[in-house]
Design a protein around this motif. Structure first.
Motif, short mmCIF file in Angstrom:
data_model
loop_
_atom_site.label_atom_id
_atom_site.label_comp_id
_atom_site.label_asym_id
_atom_site.label_seq_id
_atom_site.Cartn_x
_atom_site.Cartn_y
_atom_site.Cartn_z
N ILE A 134 0.87 -1.17 0.00
CA ILE A 134 0.00 0.00 0.00
C ILE A 134 0.90 1.22 0.00
N ALA A 135 0.52 2.24 -0.77
CA ALA A 135 1.38 3.40 -0.94
C ALA A 135 0.66 4.68 -0.52
N PRO A 136 0.57 4.94 0.76
CA PRO A 136 -0.10 6.16 1.24
C PRO A 136 0.61 7.43 0.75
N ARG A 137 -0.19 8.38 0.27
CA ARG A 137 0.36 9.66 -0.19
C ARG A 137 -0.40 10.80 0.50
N LEU A 138 0.33 11.76 1.04
CA LEU A 138 -0.25 12.94 1.67
C LEU A 138 0.19 14.17 0.88
N THR A 139 -0.78 14.96 0.44
CA THR A 139 -0.50 16.13 -0.38
C THR A 139 -1.12 17.37 0.27
N PHE A 140 -0.39 18.47 0.22
CA PHE A 140 -0.89 19.74 0.76
C PHE A 140 -0.76 20.83 -0.30
N MET A 141 -1.84 21.56 -0.55
CA MET A 141 -1.82 22.71 -1.44
C MET A 141 -2.11 23.96 -0.61
N SER A 142 -1.21 24.92 -0.70
CA SER A 142 -1.33 26.14 0.10
C SER A 142 -2.11 27.21 -0.67
N THR A 143 -2.17 28.39 -0.10
CA THR A 143 -2.77 29.54 -0.79
C THR A 143 -1.68 30.49 -1.28
N THR A 144 -0.43 30.10 -1.07
CA THR A 144 0.72 30.93 -1.48
C THR A 144 0.92 30.85 -2.99
N GLN A 145 1.19 32.00 -3.60
CA GLN A 145 1.41 32.07 -5.03
C GLN A 145 2.88 32.38 -5.34
N TRP A 146 3.39 31.78 -6.41
CA TRP A 146 4.74 32.05 -6.90
C TRP A 146 4.77 31.87 -8.40
N LEU A 147 5.15 32.93 -9.11
CA LEU A 147 5.15 32.91 -10.58
C LEU A 147 3.76 32.57 -11.12
N GLY A 148 2.76 33.00 -10.39
CA GLY A 148 1.40 32.75 -10.83
C GLY A 148 0.87 31.37 -10.49
N ALA A 149 1.69 30.56 -9.83
CA ALA A 149 1.29 29.20 -9.50
C ALA A 149 1.05 29.06 -8.00
N THR A 150 0.13 28.17 -7.65
CA THR A 150 -0.10 27.83 -6.25
C THR A 150 0.95 26.81 -5.81
N LEU A 151 1.53 27.04 -4.62
CA LEU A 151 2.57 26.14 -4.12
C LEU A 151 1.97 25.02 -3.28
N GLY A 152 2.58 23.85 -3.38
CA GLY A 152 2.15 22.71 -2.58
C GLY A 152 3.29 21.72 -2.42
N ALA A 153 3.00 20.61 -1.76
CA ALA A 153 4.01 19.57 -1.55
C ALA A 153 3.30 18.24 -1.38
N THR A 154 4.01 17.15 -1.67
CA THR A 154 3.45 15.81 -1.54
C THR A 154 4.51 14.85 -1.05
N ALA A 155 4.07 13.80 -0.36
CA ALA A 155 4.99 12.77 0.14
C ALA A 155 4.30 11.41 0.09
N GLN A 156 5.06 10.40 -0.30
CA GLN A 156 4.53 9.04 -0.36
C GLN A 156 5.50 8.09 0.32
N LEU A 157 4.98 7.25 1.22
CA LEU A 157 5.82 6.27 1.92
C LEU A 157 5.11 4.92 1.87
N PRO A 158 5.55 4.02 0.97
CA PRO A 158 4.87 2.74 0.82
C PRO A 158 5.23 1.73 1.90
#
Length: 223
Positions: free
Chosen positions: A95-119
């Motif tokens: 099983i490969a759980p993935r946790l992703t977070f999308m912020s409200t911060t903008q950079w170069l017109g894009a929304t910043l976020g991050a993701t991590a997966q630990l199987p």
């Protein structure tokens, strides 16, 4: 001639190990069909959790012929030729759980976020080998040839049994920053994945939760 050491000393006759030994070059960093591309494109700021599971089973078969030099065993110039048929069966589940977070911060017109997966991974590797009849380039007498063939066969089967293994544990951690450009009704998603060797790995074992002691960088683009 003394062949007493053949049963334990013919370590050179390990044709099965050519396909069964776990190596960093032959393993995948993540499960087929998972890792990076499985990440659903997040739409709104917030937390996202995914836990895809997977299972597969496969086998590799190989027919080989090994020439064993018997000089060190009291028969200078004598060679025993031994055919073998080896098979490695691998079963993988996890099983490969993935946790992703999308912020409200903008950079170069894009929304910043991050993701991590630990199987969490379970791997099983079973090795079997059939040893054919040995032939000799020089007649050594029936009794000696039978003793040599028996020693070679026992050595190969012993090594095949030693290569059979099973392991369960945490796999390799994958992390990535995310850039998301919203262009209704479309969006562009860019990420740069870094895989870390957090999973257990032993090059002498056929089944390992981790892929090896190395790092992997994989870019991802989605529209």
């Amino acid at each position: 001639m003394c062949f007493a050491r053949l049963g334990s000393s013919l370590a050179i006759v390990i044709s099965v190990a050519r396909i069964a030994n776990a190596t960093e070059n032959f393993d995948v960093r993540y499960a087929p069909g998972l890792g990076g591309a499985d990440m659903s494109a997040p739409v709104d700021p917030g937390w996202y959790f995914q836990a895809p599971s997977y299972a597969y089973d496969g086998k590799i078969s190989l027919s080989l012929t090994d020439d064993v030099d018997l000089t060190d065993f009291g028969a200078p110039g004598a060679i025993a030729t031994v055919p073998t048929q080896s098979q490695v069966r691998v079963k993988v589940g996890g099983i490969a759980p993935r946790l992703t977070f999308m912020s409200t911060t903008q950079w170069l017109g894009a929304t910043l976020g991050a993701t991590a997966q630990l199987p969490l991974v379970e791997k099983k590797a079973g090795v079997s080998v059939l040893v054919g009849s040995a032939t000799f380039n020089t007649p050594l007498g029936q009794a000696a040839e039978d003793q040599i063939a028996s020693g070679i066969g026992a050595s190969i089967r012993q090594q095949a049994a030693a290569l059979t293994s099973s392991r369960f544990g945490v796999g390799d951690l994958e992390i990535a920053p995310i850039l998301r450009w919203a262009r209704d009704p479309e969006q562009i998603l860019l990420a740069m994945f870094l895989s870390l060797p957090t999973g257990e790995y032993n090059k002498n074992r056929t089944a390992n939760p981790g892929a090896g002691n190395f790092y992997t960088v994989r870019p991802l683009g989605m529209v």
